[in-house]
Design an enzyme around this catalytic site. Structure first.
Site, PDB file in Angstrom:
ATOM      1  N   ASP A 117      23.136   8.694  -4.162  1.00  0.00           N
ATOM      2  CA  ASP A 117      21.803   8.494  -4.725  1.00  0.00           C
ATOM      3  C   ASP A 117      21.328   9.835  -5.275  1.00  0.00           C
ATOM      4  O   ASP A 117      21.505  10.873  -4.622  1.00  0.00           O
ATOM      5  CB  ASP A 117      20.814   8.056  -3.638  1.00  0.00           C
ATOM      6  CG  ASP A 117      21.025   6.628  -3.166  1.00  0.00           C
ATOM      7  OD1 ASP A 117      22.006   5.996  -3.590  1.00  0.00           O
ATOM      8  OD2 ASP A 117      20.201   6.157  -2.365  1.00  0.00           O
ATOM      9  N   HIS A 173      29.936   9.228  -1.406  1.00  0.00           N
ATOM     10  CA  HIS A 173      31.009   8.252  -1.367  1.00  0.00           C
ATOM     11  C   HIS A 173      32.005   8.493  -2.505  1.00  0.00           C
ATOM     12  O   HIS A 173      31.749   9.294  -3.405  1.00  0.00           O
ATOM     13  CB  HIS A 173      30.417   6.843  -1.458  1.00  0.00           C
ATOM     14  CG  HIS A 173      29.480   6.500  -0.340  1.00  0.00           C
ATOM     15  ND1 HIS A 173      29.785   5.573   0.632  1.00  0.00           N
ATOM     16  CD2 HIS A 173      28.245   6.987  -0.019  1.00  0.00           C
ATOM     17  CE1 HIS A 173      28.768   5.484   1.491  1.00  0.00           C
ATOM     18  NE2 HIS A 173      27.829   6.338   1.110  1.00  0.00           N
ATOM     19  N   SER A 260      20.845  18.631  -2.096  1.00  0.00           N
ATOM     20  CA  SER A 260      22.059  19.264  -2.588  1.00  0.00           C
ATOM     21  C   SER A 260      22.627  18.477  -3.750  1.00  0.00           C
ATOM     22  O   SER A 260      21.961  17.618  -4.318  1.00  0.00           O
ATOM     23  CB  SER A 260      23.083  19.437  -1.466  1.00  0.00           C
ATOM     24  OG  SER A 260      24.010  20.440  -1.815  1.00  0.00           O
TER      25      SER A 260
END
Length: 306
Positions: A117, A173, A260
């Site tokens: 995200d 992911h 980050s």
């Protein structure tokens, strides 16, 4: 350079929104005020401060911060496996796991998906366009990757920059299926990777702590994946097993407290970027994406869509 609010495009609505940045006034002081240089270089970018703050976020007492943080940033806790009361610390909440199917993963053949995200910005030609993007600052792939052969491999390739804000889901992911290498740690500083900081110095990506791995795929050739550390990021945790076959959407790891960035490097002429992300990036603005959402399609499969 003038300080300005961070705007981004909401992909679902096409509207331009302004990001609510925790600690924005402090970032403005550090990166846009000449008096901010001293504390930035002597204190903020140093490892000990981020490690110290990370330990604070691991302490049980930090969980009292969670309810206000959730409310202030309108975080959807219906997606979380744990409820607000079940977290043992703020870090436990920060890298929370989501319920299955909370993110829709585009599993179509030849589609590359977002690993996290965040807000995405794409550079079409990492050797040509970066000089414009960094406004005079020289960005060299060899400095970034610390590997001459890898730099040569991805010269003139595509760079996706997926920036995670502190309010985002902080697990990352795999963007495609394939065989994954082990992770290499590249030591560095702990500058902020907020757009406020990157606007001032794109070379932060070359200076910050980062981890690097390669995903060997059939659809996209080899994808270089980097996770970038930042101010107050207590660590980068890899949860995958090296030299195994992974599926698109499988968890790769997570960040401890602090916003980050995940960066994807694709080889030249291997990929077609989605039009909206490309146009927004050409206009100098990021696009909000969610993990599993499409970023573009492999040239090998584009004919199926045309």
């Amino acid at each position: 350079m003038e300080f300005k609010k961070i705007e981004y495009i909401d992909r679902k609505t096409g509207k331009t929104l302004v990001e609510k940045v925790p600690g924005e006034s402090f970032l403005k002081f550090l990166y846009y005020n000449p008096f901010g240089v001293l504390p930035l270089e002597l204190l903020v970018k140093r490892k000990f401060l981020s490690v110290l703050y990370g330990k604070k976020m691991d302490n049980m007492s930090s969980k009292k911060m969670i309810p206000n943080f959730v409310k202030e940033h309108s975080i959807n806790m219906e997606e979380s496996i744990k409820s607000v009361d079940e977290f043992t610390s703020f870090n436990d909440f920060f890298y929370r796991e989501l319920k299955p199917n909370s993110r829709k993963i585009d599993r179509r053949r030849g589609v590359l998906t977002s690993p996290a995200d965040g807000k995405v910005f794409v550079i079409e030609n990492v050797s040509k366009d970066t000089e414009f993007f960094v406004k005079g600052e020289k960005f060299y792939l060899e400095d970034f990757l610390k590997n001459k052969s890898l730099a040569k491999k991805y010269k003139n390739g595509i760079m996706f920059i997926i920036r995670l804000a502190p309010v985002d889901y902080h697990r990352f992911h795999f963007p495609a299926s394939g065989m994954i290498s082990k992770t290499k740690l590249i030591k560095g500083a702990y500058y902020s990777v907020s757009t406020h900081a990157i606007r001032k110095n794109f070379r932060i990506f070359c200076e910050n702590k980062r981890t690097l791995s390669t995903l060997f795929t059939d659809s996209f050739k080899d994808i270089c994946i980097l996770e970038i550390g930042a101010t107050m990021v207590g660590g980068i945790k890899q949860t995958y097993i090296p030299y195994t076959h992974v599926k698109k959407g499988d968890e790769k790891g997570y960040f401890y407290f602090g916003g980050s960035t995940v960066i994807l490097l694709l080889e030249k002429q291997s990929f077609r970027i989605d039009k909206d992300i490309l146009e927004n990036s050409r206009n100098g603005i990021e696009t909000k994406v969610f993990m599993g959402e499409r970023l573009g399609v492999s040239w090998r499969f584009r004919e199926e869509e045309d």
